[in-house]
Design a protein around this motif. Structure first.
Motif, PDB file in Angstrom:
ATOM      1  N   ASP A  60       3.317  25.577  13.868  1.00 52.84           N
ATOM      2  CA  ASP A  60       2.778  24.396  13.187  1.00 52.84           C
ATOM      3  C   ASP A  60       3.411  24.207  11.807  1.00 52.84           C
ATOM      4  OD1 ASP A  60      -0.400  25.301  14.546  1.00 52.84           O
ATOM      5  OD2 ASP A  60       0.875  23.635  15.196  1.00 52.84           O
ATOM      6  N   THR A  61       4.260  25.124  11.408  1.00 54.33           N
ATOM      7  CA  THR A  61       4.954  25.010  10.132  1.00 54.33           C
ATOM      8  C   THR A  61       5.827  23.777  10.126  1.00 54.33           C
ATOM      9  OG1 THR A  61       4.944  27.390   9.710  1.00 54.33           O
ATOM     10  CG2 THR A  61       6.653  26.091   8.615  1.00 54.33           C
ATOM     11  N   ALA A  62       5.611  22.905   9.147  1.00 55.98           N
ATOM     12  CA  ALA A  62       6.331  21.631   9.083  1.00 55.98           C
ATOM     13  C   ALA A  62       5.923  20.909   7.811  1.00 55.98           C
ATOM     14  CB  ALA A  62       6.001  20.763  10.296  1.00 55.98           C
ATOM     15  N   VAL A  63       6.640  19.834   7.536  1.00 60.07           N
ATOM     16  CA  VAL A  63       6.194  18.887   6.519  1.00 60.07           C
ATOM     17  C   VAL A  63       5.345  17.841   7.239  1.00 60.07           C
ATOM     18  CG1 VAL A  63       6.873  17.194   4.791  1.00 60.07           C
ATOM     19  CG2 VAL A  63       8.232  19.274   5.099  1.00 60.07           C
ATOM     20  N   TYR A  64       4.165  17.625   6.726  1.00 61.18           N
ATOM     21  CA  TYR A  64       3.219  16.689   7.333  1.00 61.18           C
ATOM     22  C   TYR A  64       3.189  15.398   6.519  1.00 61.18           C
ATOM     23  CZ  TYR A  64       1.560  20.269  10.524  1.00 61.18           C
ATOM     24  OH  TYR A  64       1.483  21.209  11.531  1.00 61.18           O
ATOM     25  N   TYR A  65       3.240  14.286   7.242  1.00 61.03           N
ATOM     26  CA  TYR A  65       3.282  12.966   6.627  1.00 61.03           C
ATOM     27  C   TYR A  65       2.159  12.091   7.180  1.00 61.03           C
ATOM     28  CZ  TYR A  65       8.217  14.194   5.748  1.00 61.03           C
ATOM     29  OH  TYR A  65       9.379  14.817   5.366  1.00 61.03           O
ATOM     30  N   CYS A  66       1.816  11.075   6.406  1.00 57.97           N
ATOM     31  CA  CYS A  66       0.957  10.031   6.939  1.00 57.97           C
ATOM     32  C   CYS A  66       1.670   8.684   6.781  1.00 57.97           C
ATOM     33  CB  CYS A  66      -0.418  10.023   6.269  1.00 57.97           C
ATOM     34  SG  CYS A  66      -0.430   9.844   4.476  1.00 57.97           S
ATOM     35  N   ALA A  67       1.287   7.762   7.633  1.00 62.23           N
ATOM     36  CA  ALA A  67       1.891   6.438   7.640  1.00 62.23           C
ATOM     37  C   ALA A  67       0.871   5.452   8.203  1.00 62.23           C
ATOM     38  CB  ALA A  67       3.164   6.439   8.477  1.00 62.23           C
ATOM     39  N   MET A  68       1.197   4.172   8.160  1.00 62.23           N
ATOM     40  CA  MET A  68       0.271   3.172   8.655  1.00 62.23           C
ATOM     41  C   MET A  68       0.964   2.166   9.549  1.00 62.23           C
ATOM     42  SD  MET A  68      -0.467   1.173   5.064  1.00 62.23           S
ATOM     43  CE  MET A  68      -1.465  -0.127   5.797  1.00 62.23           C
ATOM     44  N   LYS A  69       0.163   1.540  10.404  1.00 59.36           N
ATOM     45  CA  LYS A  69       0.704   0.595  11.379  1.00 59.36           C
ATOM     46  C   LYS A  69      -0.403  -0.346  11.803  1.00 59.36           C
ATOM     47  CE  LYS A  69       2.876   0.552  15.933  1.00 59.36           C
ATOM     48  NZ  LYS A  69       3.298   1.390  17.076  1.00 59.36           N
ATOM     49  N   ARG A  70      -0.031  -1.587  12.032  1.00 64.79           N
ATOM     50  CA  ARG A  70      -1.024  -2.591  12.369  1.00 64.79           C
ATOM     51  C   ARG A  70      -1.236  -2.687  13.877  1.00 64.79           C
ATOM     52  NH1 ARG A  70      -1.208  -8.546   9.511  1.00 64.79           N
ATOM     53  NH2 ARG A  70      -3.382  -8.978  10.040  1.00 64.79           N
TER      54      ARG A  70
ATOM     55  N   VAL B  62       0.844  -1.191   0.000  1.00 67.90           N
ATOM     56  CA  VAL B  62       0.000   0.000   0.000  1.00 67.90           C
ATOM     57  C   VAL B  62       0.878   1.239   0.000  1.00 67.90           C
ATOM     58  CG1 VAL B  62      -1.726   1.322   1.256  1.00 67.90           C
ATOM     59  CG2 VAL B  62      -1.876  -1.164   1.212  1.00 67.90           C
ATOM     60  N   GLN B  63       0.541   2.178  -0.851  1.00 69.22           N
ATOM     61  CA  GLN B  63       1.239   3.467  -0.856  1.00 69.22           C
ATOM     62  C   GLN B  63       0.297   4.547  -0.336  1.00 69.22           C
ATOM     63  OE1 GLN B  63       2.486   3.775  -4.984  1.00 69.22           O
ATOM     64  NE2 GLN B  63       4.549   3.118  -4.435  1.00 69.22           N
ATOM     65  N   LEU B  64       0.866   5.420   0.472  1.00 71.16           N
ATOM     66  CA  LEU B  64       0.094   6.526   1.021  1.00 71.16           C
ATOM     67  C   LEU B  64       0.604   7.826   0.428  1.00 71.16           C
ATOM     68  CD1 LEU B  64       0.059   5.489   4.797  1.00 71.16           C
ATOM     69  CD2 LEU B  64      -1.701   5.048   3.076  1.00 71.16           C
TER      70      LEU B  64
ATOM     71  N   TRP C 146       6.233   2.816  12.539  1.00 72.32           N
ATOM     72  CA  TRP C 146       5.259   3.051  11.477  1.00 72.32           C
ATOM     73  C   TRP C 146       5.892   2.828  10.112  1.00 72.32           C
ATOM     74  CZ3 TRP C 146       0.110   4.883  12.176  1.00 72.32           C
ATOM     75  CH2 TRP C 146      -0.251   5.063  13.518  1.00 72.32           C
ATOM     76  N   GLY C 147       5.045   2.458   9.120  1.00 73.27           N
ATOM     77  CA  GLY C 147       5.559   2.183   7.797  1.00 73.27           C
ATOM     78  C   GLY C 147       4.708   2.789   6.705  1.00 73.27           C
ATOM     79  N   SER C 148       5.116   2.496   5.491  1.00 74.84           N
ATOM     80  CA  SER C 148       4.431   2.995   4.286  1.00 74.84           C
ATOM     81  C   SER C 148       4.313   4.510   4.308  1.00 74.84           C
ATOM     82  CB  SER C 148       3.035   2.360   4.142  1.00 74.84           C
ATOM     83  OG  SER C 148       3.140   0.959   4.019  1.00 74.84           O
ATOM     84  N   TRP C 149       5.392   5.150   4.691  1.00 73.87           N
ATOM     85  CA  TRP C 149       5.387   6.609   4.773  1.00 73.87           C
ATOM     86  C   TRP C 149       5.136   7.211   3.397  1.00 73.87           C
ATOM     87  CZ3 TRP C 149       5.670   9.293   9.291  1.00 73.87           C
ATOM     88  CH2 TRP C 149       6.082   8.577  10.411  1.00 73.87           C
ATOM     89  N   GLY C 150       4.166   8.088   3.358  1.00 77.89           N
ATOM     90  CA  GLY C 150       3.903   8.793   2.111  1.00 77.89           C
ATOM     91  C   GLY C 150       4.811  10.001   1.982  1.00 77.89           C
ATOM     92  N   ARG C 151       4.894  10.539   0.790  1.00 76.86           N
ATOM     93  CA  ARG C 151       5.630  11.782   0.593  1.00 76.86           C
ATOM     94  C   ARG C 151       4.867  12.887   1.307  1.00 76.86           C
ATOM     95  NH1 ARG C 151       7.160  12.913  -5.411  1.00 76.86           N
ATOM     96  NH2 ARG C 151       4.908  12.899  -5.571  1.00 76.86           N
ATOM     97  N   GLY C 152       5.534  13.681   2.061  1.00 73.86           N
ATOM     98  CA  GLY C 152       4.881  14.677   2.891  1.00 73.86           C
ATOM     99  C   GLY C 152       4.351  15.858   2.109  1.00 73.86           C
TER     100      GLY C 152
END
Length: 123
Positions: A89-99, A1-3, A110-116
């Motif tokens: 709050d200025t930052a690069v925001y990322y999403c990721a997934m974990k079971r 899975v890609q985020l 956490w894994g499957s880090w998306g491009r922020g």
């Protein structure tokens, strides 16, 4: 899975943004999707997470209130609504997934880090 995270931009202090995290395909119900951010010169920090199956949610205490996470399983997308934004709050925001477990503080689990996506809040 890609985020893939998107929705960042430039906003004035006090403003709002809604970020989106789209998955390339449907994920299992026992997975969490989490939002993280990394400001220049700082470590990556976890903000909020949501479990796909039952929408269980956890927040980093400091963002509880101004930030709200939500999910749309039909669209395989998780959102982060950010209100009352501040320059810090200025930052690069990322999403990721974990079971199975959230564990926002344990960013290395956490894994499957998306491009922020970059969020810039001007004063």
């Amino acid at each position: 899975v890609q985020l893939q995270a998107f929705g960042g931009g430039l906003v004035q202090s006090g403003g709002s943004l809604r970020l989106s995290c789209a998955a390339s395909r449907s994920i299992d119900d026992d997975y969490y999707i989490g939002w993280f951010r990394q400001a220049p010169g700082k470590e990556r920090e976890g903000l909020a997470c949501i479990r796909r199956g039952d929408f269980t949610i956890y927040y980093r205490e400091s963002v509880k209130g101004p930030f709200a996470i939500s999910g749309d399983n039909a669209k395989d997308t998780v959102y982060l609504q950010m209100d009352s934004l501040k320059p810090e709050d200025t930052a690069v925001y990322y999403c990721a997934m974990k079971r199975n477990r959230c564990g926002l503080a344990m960013t290395w689990t956490w894994g499957s880090w998306g491009r922020g996506t970059l969020v810039t809040v001007s004063s």
